[in-house]
Design a protein around this motif. Structure first.
Motif, PDB file in Angstrom:
ATOM      1  N   ASP A  64       0.832  -1.207   0.000  1.00 15.16           N
ATOM      2  CA  ASP A  64       0.000   0.000   0.000  1.00 15.16           C
ATOM      3  C   ASP A  64       0.865   1.256   0.000  1.00 15.16           C
ATOM      4  OD1 ASP A  64      -2.315  -1.469  -0.019  1.00 15.16           O
ATOM      5  OD2 ASP A  64      -2.664  -1.321   2.142  1.00 15.16           O
ATOM      6  N   ALA A  65       1.922   1.262   0.814  1.00 20.93           N
ATOM      7  CA  ALA A  65       2.802   2.433   0.881  1.00 20.93           C
ATOM      8  C   ALA A  65       3.561   2.619  -0.432  1.00 20.93           C
ATOM      9  CB  ALA A  65       3.776   2.297   2.039  1.00 20.93           C
ATOM     10  N   LEU A  66       3.978   1.525  -1.033  1.00 23.38           N
ATOM     11  CA  LEU A  66       4.701   1.598  -2.309  1.00 23.38           C
ATOM     12  C   LEU A  66       3.797   2.147  -3.411  1.00 23.38           C
ATOM     13  CD1 LEU A  66       6.503  -1.844  -2.019  1.00 23.38           C
ATOM     14  CD2 LEU A  66       7.653   0.377  -2.051  1.00 23.38           C
ATOM     15  N   ALA A  67       2.556   1.674  -3.439  1.00 19.84           N
ATOM     16  CA  ALA A  67       1.615   2.161  -4.439  1.00 19.84           C
ATOM     17  C   ALA A  67       1.297   3.637  -4.227  1.00 19.84           C
ATOM     18  CB  ALA A  67       0.334   1.327  -4.397  1.00 19.84           C
ATOM     19  N   ALA A  68       1.090   4.023  -2.960  1.00 20.05           N
ATOM     20  CA  ALA A  68       0.766   5.420  -2.657  1.00 20.05           C
ATOM     21  C   ALA A  68       1.903   6.347  -3.062  1.00 20.05           C
ATOM     22  CB  ALA A  68       0.446   5.563  -1.175  1.00 20.05           C
ATOM     23  N   ALA A  69       3.141   5.931  -2.814  1.00 15.78           N
ATOM     24  CA  ALA A  69       4.297   6.767  -3.163  1.00 15.78           C
ATOM     25  C   ALA A  69       4.389   6.986  -4.666  1.00 15.78           C
ATOM     26  CB  ALA A  69       5.580   6.136  -2.645  1.00 15.78           C
ATOM     27  N   ALA A  70       3.964   5.989  -5.437  1.00 15.29           N
ATOM     28  CA  ALA A  70       4.010   6.096  -6.897  1.00 15.29           C
ATOM     29  C   ALA A  70       2.758   6.750  -7.464  1.00 15.29           C
ATOM     30  CB  ALA A  70       4.185   4.712  -7.511  1.00 15.29           C
ATOM     31  N   GLY A  71       1.769   6.993  -6.591  1.00 15.61           N
ATOM     32  CA  GLY A  71       0.527   7.595  -7.064  1.00 15.61           C
ATOM     33  C   GLY A  71      -0.316   6.658  -7.899  1.00 15.61           C
ATOM     34  N   VAL A  72      -0.255   5.365  -7.588  1.00 15.67           N
ATOM     35  CA  VAL A  72      -1.051   4.374  -8.325  1.00 15.67           C
ATOM     36  C   VAL A  72      -1.808   3.510  -7.324  1.00 15.67           C
ATOM     37  CG1 VAL A  72       0.608   4.317 -10.226  1.00 15.67           C
ATOM     38  CG2 VAL A  72       0.799   2.636  -8.380  1.00 15.67           C
ATOM     39  N   SER A  73      -2.762   2.753  -7.820  1.00 15.54           N
ATOM     40  CA  SER A  73      -3.482   1.804  -6.970  1.00 15.54           C
ATOM     41  C   SER A  73      -2.639   0.545  -6.790  1.00 15.54           C
ATOM     42  CB  SER A  73      -4.818   1.437  -7.610  1.00 15.54           C
ATOM     43  OG  SER A  73      -4.604   0.710  -8.813  1.00 15.54           O
ATOM     44  N   THR A  74      -2.973  -0.237  -5.771  1.00 13.77           N
ATOM     45  CA  THR A  74      -2.254  -1.503  -5.589  1.00 13.77           C
ATOM     46  C   THR A  74      -2.504  -2.431  -6.781  1.00 13.77           C
ATOM     47  OG1 THR A  74      -4.099  -2.381  -4.292  1.00 13.77           O
ATOM     48  CG2 THR A  74      -2.273  -1.377  -3.072  1.00 13.77           C
ATOM     49  N   ARG A  75      -3.686  -2.333  -7.366  1.00 16.24           N
ATOM     50  CA  ARG A  75      -3.979  -3.153  -8.549  1.00 16.24           C
ATOM     51  C   ARG A  75      -3.036  -2.801  -9.695  1.00 16.24           C
ATOM     52  NH1 ARG A  75      -9.863  -3.663 -11.622  1.00 16.24           N
ATOM     53  NH2 ARG A  75      -9.148  -5.044 -13.310  1.00 16.24           N
ATOM     54  N   THR A  76      -2.818  -1.488  -9.893  1.00 14.92           N
ATOM     55  CA  THR A  76      -1.896  -1.068 -10.951  1.00 14.92           C
ATOM     56  C   THR A  76      -0.484  -1.555 -10.656  1.00 14.92           C
ATOM     57  OG1 THR A  76      -3.212   0.893 -11.473  1.00 14.92           O
ATOM     58  CG2 THR A  76      -0.892   0.943 -12.118  1.00 14.92           C
ATOM     59  N   LEU A  77      -0.075  -1.471  -9.398  1.00 17.16           N
ATOM     60  CA  LEU A  77       1.261  -1.947  -9.035  1.00 17.16           C
ATOM     61  C   LEU A  77       1.406  -3.426  -9.379  1.00 17.16           C
ATOM     62  CD1 LEU A  77       3.324  -1.033  -5.925  1.00 17.16           C
ATOM     63  CD2 LEU A  77       3.112  -3.426  -6.582  1.00 17.16           C
ATOM     64  N   TYR A  78       0.392  -4.227  -9.040  1.00 15.69           N
ATOM     65  CA  TYR A  78       0.468  -5.664  -9.341  1.00 15.69           C
ATOM     66  C   TYR A  78       0.385  -5.932 -10.841  1.00 15.69           C
ATOM     67  CZ  TYR A  78       0.378  -7.292  -4.507  1.00 15.69           C
ATOM     68  OH  TYR A  78       0.704  -7.569  -3.212  1.00 15.69           O
ATOM     69  N   ASN A  79      -0.261  -5.053 -11.582  1.00 12.04           N
ATOM     70  CA  ASN A  79      -0.287  -5.214 -13.035  1.00 12.04           C
ATOM     71  C   ASN A  79       1.123  -5.118 -13.628  1.00 12.04           C
ATOM     72  OD1 ASN A  79      -3.038  -5.604 -13.263  1.00 12.04           O
ATOM     73  ND2 ASN A  79      -3.499  -3.445 -13.628  1.00 12.04           N
ATOM     74  N   HIS A  80       1.933  -4.244 -13.034  1.00 10.78           N
ATOM     75  CA  HIS A  80       3.301  -4.055 -13.521  1.00 10.78           C
ATOM     76  C   HIS A  80       4.294  -5.023 -12.877  1.00 10.78           C
ATOM     77  CE1 HIS A  80       2.762  -0.416 -15.987  1.00 10.78           C
ATOM     78  NE2 HIS A  80       1.824  -0.076 -15.110  1.00 10.78           N
ATOM     79  N   PHE A  81       4.030  -5.381 -11.634  1.00 13.14           N
ATOM     80  CA  PHE A  81       4.929  -6.275 -10.889  1.00 13.14           C
ATOM     81  C   PHE A  81       4.077  -7.378 -10.263  1.00 13.14           C
ATOM     82  CE2 PHE A  81       6.846  -2.068 -11.031  1.00 13.14           C
ATOM     83  CZ  PHE A  81       8.120  -2.344 -11.507  1.00 13.14           C
ATOM     84  N   PRO A  82       3.730  -8.415 -11.045  1.00 15.02           N
ATOM     85  CA  PRO A  82       2.774  -9.431 -10.590  1.00 15.02           C
ATOM     86  C   PRO A  82       3.158 -10.136  -9.300  1.00 15.02           C
ATOM     87  CG  PRO A  82       3.140  -9.604 -12.950  1.00 15.02           C
ATOM     88  CD  PRO A  82       4.143  -8.616 -12.444  1.00 15.02           C
ATOM     89  N   ASP A  83       4.460 -10.272  -9.029  1.00 16.16           N
ATOM     90  CA  ASP A  83       4.890 -10.941  -7.800  1.00 16.16           C
ATOM     91  C   ASP A  83       4.964  -9.986  -6.615  1.00 16.16           C
ATOM     92  OD1 ASP A  83       5.058 -13.357  -9.107  1.00 16.16           O
ATOM     93  OD2 ASP A  83       7.168 -13.091  -9.640  1.00 16.16           O
ATOM     94  N   GLY A  84       4.510  -8.745  -6.822  1.00 16.53           N
ATOM     95  CA  GLY A  84       4.393  -7.805  -5.717  1.00 16.53           C
ATOM     96  C   GLY A  84       5.705  -7.249  -5.219  1.00 16.53           C
ATOM     97  N   LYS A  85       5.814  -7.139  -3.901  1.00 15.82           N
ATOM     98  CA  LYS A  85       6.924  -6.423  -3.289  1.00 15.82           C
ATOM     99  C   LYS A  85       8.282  -7.047  -3.614  1.00 15.82           C
ATOM    100  CE  LYS A  85       7.533  -6.491   1.267  1.00 15.82           C
ATOM    101  NZ  LYS A  85       7.392  -6.145   2.713  1.00 15.82           N
TER     102      LYS A  85
END
Length: 228
Positions: free
Chosen positions: A46-67
């Motif tokens: 959540d913090a990583l997504a917020a820092a990038a200004g994207v949703s967690t869903r968008t983050l997982y779209n780009h990095f499927p394995d997450g953190k």
């Protein structure tokens, strides 16, 4: 984040649209700051997504394995940048085509160590990541640790070992048949000691103290390795 890792970008350009690439770079850049501040274990998706200004869903779209995947991307990216800078500085000072004269060897080894120490100020986010990875290595996926070593420390060790071999071939130092060990001793006695004392640049040492440590480290190295 400094100079771009061209190998990573070339691969990304083949695999994704410019818009997607731009978004992925933005996420990785923001994650670098978060990981450098919080470390791997404490940084939440959540913090990583917020820092990038994207949703967690968008983050997982780009990095499927997450953190874990994002951390590996960020860490290998910055490691490759720092590796390039370190090797450039090693080759600039210890270029086999224009090795120092015997009377200039100590001066040049001091200059090299100073230039390597200065990288902490040039790449603060990366060295913050390194500080955290040493502190919480048991929480970092093993594949991330391997990728880091392959992207940064191992190529630098090889470059410095090669440089020590050139100095030995020129009769400037005697590595006693082990250029890799000589490279390790030079590193430990000079810039690596300052990295540890400054906590990877978080608490920079006064310049006169840095100069004293580097000068003493190079003198100790040459007492063990100067030819003749």
């Amino acid at each position: 984040m400094g100079r771009t890792n061209e190998t990573w970008l070339e691969q990304a350009r083949r695999e994704m649209s410019p818009r997607k690439l731009e978004k992925q770079i933005a996420i990785a850049s923001a994650a670098c700051t978060v990981f450098g501040r919080e470390g791997y274990a404490r940084a939440s998706v959540d913090a990583l997504a917020a820092a990038a200004g994207v949703s967690t869903r968008t983050l997982y779209n780009h990095f499927p394995d997450g953190k874990a995947q994002l951390f590996r991307t960020v860490f290998t990216w910055t490691s490759a940048q720092v590796k390039d800078a370190q090797i450039d500085r090693i080759q600039a000072v210890l270029d086999p085509a224009r090795l120092p004269r015997p009377e200039d060897l100590e001066r040049d080894l001091v200059a090299l160590a100073r230039s390597l120490v200065d990288l902490m100020a040039d790449f603060p986010d990366h060295f913050a990541l390194v500080r955290h990875i040493h502190a919480e290595a048991d929480h970092v996926p093993p594949e991330v640790l391997r990728a880091w070593q392959e992207a940064g420390p191992e190529p630098v060790r090889r470059a410095l070992t090669e440089a020590m071999g050139h100095l030995a071939d020129a009769g400037l130092i005697d590595t006693h048949g082990d250029a890799a060990l000589a490279a390790g001793h030079y590193t430990a006695l000079t810039w690596q000691a300052i990295v540890q004392l400054s906590h990877y640049g978080i608490l920079p040492l006064p310049r006169d103290e840095t100069d004293r440590l580097i000068g003493g480290g190079v003198a100790a190295f040459l007492r063990a390795y100067r030819a003749g």
